[in-house]
Design an enzyme around this catalytic site. Structure first.
Site, PDB file in Angstrom:
ATOM      1  N   GLU A 426       0.932 -19.695  28.271  1.00 40.57           N
ATOM      2  CA  GLU A 426       1.527 -19.230  27.014  1.00 40.57           C
ATOM      3  C   GLU A 426       1.198 -17.777  26.729  1.00 40.57           C
ATOM      4  OE1 GLU A 426       1.498 -22.703  23.846  1.00 40.57           O
ATOM      5  OE2 GLU A 426      -0.454 -22.538  24.801  1.00 40.57           O
ATOM      6  N   ASP A 450       5.380 -19.642  22.697  1.00 37.16           N
ATOM      7  CA  ASP A 450       4.311 -18.657  22.530  1.00 37.16           C
ATOM      8  C   ASP A 450       4.400 -17.547  23.572  1.00 37.16           C
ATOM      9  OD1 ASP A 450       2.784 -19.293  20.237  1.00 37.16           O
ATOM     10  OD2 ASP A 450       2.088 -21.106  21.250  1.00 37.16           O
ATOM     11  N   CYS A 497       7.632 -26.517  29.029  1.00 41.15           N
ATOM     12  CA  CYS A 497       7.694 -27.467  27.920  1.00 41.15           C
ATOM     13  C   CYS A 497       8.065 -26.783  26.608  1.00 41.15           C
ATOM     14  CB  CYS A 497       6.377 -28.236  27.777  1.00 41.15           C
ATOM     15  SG  CYS A 497       5.001 -27.198  27.306  1.00 41.15           S
TER      16      CYS A 497
HETATM   17  C1  PEP Z   1       5.022 -23.340  23.357  1.00 36.45           C
HETATM   18  O1  PEP Z   1       4.291 -22.483  22.879  1.00 36.45           O
HETATM   19  O2  PEP Z   1       6.042 -23.105  24.031  1.00 36.45           O
HETATM   20  C2  PEP Z   1       4.678 -24.753  23.159  1.00 36.45           C
HETATM   21  C3  PEP Z   1       5.313 -25.710  23.795  1.00 36.45           C
HETATM   22  O3  PEP Z   1       3.705 -25.041  22.234  1.00 36.45           O
HETATM   23  P1  PEP Z   1       3.945 -25.048  20.656  1.00 36.45           P
HETATM   24  O4  PEP Z   1       5.410 -24.817  20.415  1.00 36.45           O
HETATM   25  O5  PEP Z   1       3.487 -26.366  20.165  1.00 36.45           O
HETATM   26  O6  PEP Z   1       3.093 -23.922  20.245  1.00 36.45           O
HETATM   27 MG    MG Z   2       2.355 -22.974  22.064  1.00 34.57          MG
END
Ligand code: PEP
Ligand code: MG
Length: 538
Positions: A426, A450, A497
């Protein structure tokens, strides 16, 4: 009237209500003279019951698959259970009673005994022993079981439905069922779910509703009796959307996620909690690629303890029945604030005290979660991933903690399974050292939400910057490419993801880059499957 039930399967049903009439077997005690002949009557009826159950099993295998049909094999075995059979034949022999009476008494006794046991599995067997006994009695009496009559399909109301009753229902006449009893994990619920019938349990049903118009919303658990025009219209629209989605689902369910030129990809789903698993299964995802475990913390008023977390992870792992479930460890801070953590106000929370930084600082919280996860790994195929990683040292430290917990569990004789460990990519830092990080872990999962924010230095929460928060920016795409290449060099599989994983304009690009997994919201699984199956990576 609007009531709330507990949904065991989603979907919308609109129709008239009909009370399911169980044919209660009236059993009278009678004196017999020929004991051996009566025992033969019982044995013959038992064999006929087993034949019927064999038929149900075959029907259910076709309709709902072997795992869910297994209950009818269990019922066949129960009919041959020595204690059960001996109790009946003894009664006929010593008390000289008719077979119906001996079966009914034994069925009652066994059922009471199971119900009193301090074990949920055995408690559920209480209903099973009643069900098999009723079957034998019906055969002895040449009676018919309950059924649905009438021309039009109905929403069925019942106290409870036994698996054999569920499988015998003429499904063209049943839109949904609503019961007073039953548990979400009972076989009936599982069968209903796999038969695609929306169903609610724990509804205090009333005889006088018979014949009234109603709507079952299996997505929210809402049950409308005599709904007004507005609700009917709204629900009709929801139903049509649902039908469209289901058509797509039917067409693609069970199909492989493979391109025309034979490249296989793991198409997983993202969830925020246990209740989302139904949607993962309904959309036929091959696994869960991101379980945002912080929702367990966000929904609570205090730190969820090890047992509560263990139960949640175990339930998800069990429901996914051996398919991969990747749980991301606590990712709070930044946009996800939890009062009881008492986090200080920060000028730059997105760049502040969050995610793995909190976990490596407040070890007690981290260890509790890891212990719960490792314990749950004995019940399914769990993977663990860590958010917001920026250094190899962090990963080494985490692995040390995991090892120490494994040792602790082994010493206490507590089981745990094999877990794959991975990290989220991230931060640009993680991308730049992904060659080194890949040496330490089994997989990478790219968190593009992120990663875009940190690569472009754009706060993902700031709506003023929405027009330049561009996940398609070449810098972001190159980060993804580099991560995949470095991961593969060291034998790591690499997935996405973040939300970008569901961006269908990029699916082909990702596949060509060599992505191994995409984890997306459950409803995106089938549309992406369709796309993948029509594309070539050459
Ligand atoms: C992301 O940062 O892409 C992620 C899947 O985590 P979150 O959206 O929960 O920060
Ligand atoms: Mg994230």
């Amino acid at each position: 009237m609007v009531l709330e039930g507990k949904s065991v399967f989603g979907g919308i049903a609109i129709g008239r209500l009909s009370i399911y009439n169980k044919k209660e077997n009236q059993v009278k005690r009678g004196k017999i003279t020929d004991v051996e002949a009566e025992i033969t009557r019982f044995t013959d009826a038992k064999e006929t019951a087993k034949e019927q159950l064999k038929g149900f099993y075959e029907k259910a295998v076709k309709e709902v698959g072997e795992v869910n049909a297994a209950i009818f094999e269990v019922h066949q075995m129960m009919l041959d259970d020595l204690d059960y059979v001996e109790s009946i034949t003894n009664m006929i022999r010593t008390q000289e009673v008719n077979a119906e009476f001996a079966v009914a008494s034994t069925g009652d006794n066994f059922s009471k005994m199971f119900a009193a046991m301090d074990d949920d599995y055995m408690k559920e067997r209480a209903a099973d022993v009643k069900d098999i006994s009723n079957r034998v009695i019906s055969i002895l009496q040449n009676a018919e079981n309950g059924s649905v009559t009438g021309e039009k399909p109905v929403i069925l109301l019942a106290d409870d439905l036994a698996p054999s009753e569920t499988v015998q229902l003429d499904k063209s006449k049943v839109l949904s069922f609503v019961t007073r009893h039953g548990s979400t994990n009972s076989h009936t619920a599982i069968l209903a779910r796999t038969m695609n019938i929306p169903a609610l349990i724990e509804v205090d049903i009333k005889e006088e509703w018979n014949g009234k118009m109603a709507v079952v919303d299996g997505y929210t658990g809402t049950f409308y009796i005599d709904p007004d025009e507005d609700i009917l219209k709204k629900m009709q629209e929801k139903k049509e959307e649902d039908i469209k989605a289901r058509e797509l689902l039917q067409e693609l369910k069970g199909k492989e996620d493979v391109t025309v030129d034979g490249k296989h990809i793991k198409l997983y789903a993202n969830i925020g909690g246990v209740k989302d698993v139904a949607s993962v299964l309904a959309n036929d995802a091959a696994g869960i690629g991101l379980f945002r475990s912080e929702f367990l913390y966000l929904e609570a008023d205090n730190y969820p303890d090890e047992e509560a977390q263990f139960q949640a992870y175990k339930t998800v792992a069990e429901n996914m029945a051996g398919k991969k479930v990747i749980v991301r460890t606590l990712d709070i801070g930044a946009d996800k604030q939890v009062d009881y953590f008492n986090l200080d106000h920060e000028e730059n929370p997105a760049m502040g005290y969050r995610a793995i930084r909190i976990c490596l600082d407040r070890r007690d919280i981290f260890r509790t979660q890891l212990r719960a996860l490792l314990r749950a790994s004995a019940y399914g195929n769990i993977g663990i991933m860590y958010p917001m990683i920026i250094s190899v040292d962090e990963v080494k430290e985490i692995k040390k903690i995991v090892e120490s917990i494994k040792t602790e569990l082994t010493e206490k004789g507590i089981e745990y399974g094999e877990v794959e460990q991975g990290i989220m990519i991230e931060t640009p830092a993680a991308v730049m050292i992904s060659d080194l990080l890949a040496e330490e872990v089994d997989f990478f999962s790219i968190g593009t939400n992120d990663l875009t924010q940190y690569t472009l230095a754009i706060d993902r929460q700031n709506s003023k910057l929405d027009n330049i928060y561009d996940s398609h920016h070449p810098a972001v795409l190159r980060m993804i490419q580099k991560t995949i290449e470095n991961g593969h060099k060291a034998g790591c599989w690499v997935g996405i993801c973040g939300e970008l994983g569901a961006d269908m304009t990029l699916t082909e690009t990702f596949l060509k880059m060599g992505i191994d997994e995409l984890s997306v919201s459950p409803t995106f699984v089938l549309p992406i499957r369709k796309l993948i199956r029509e594309m070539s990576t050459k």
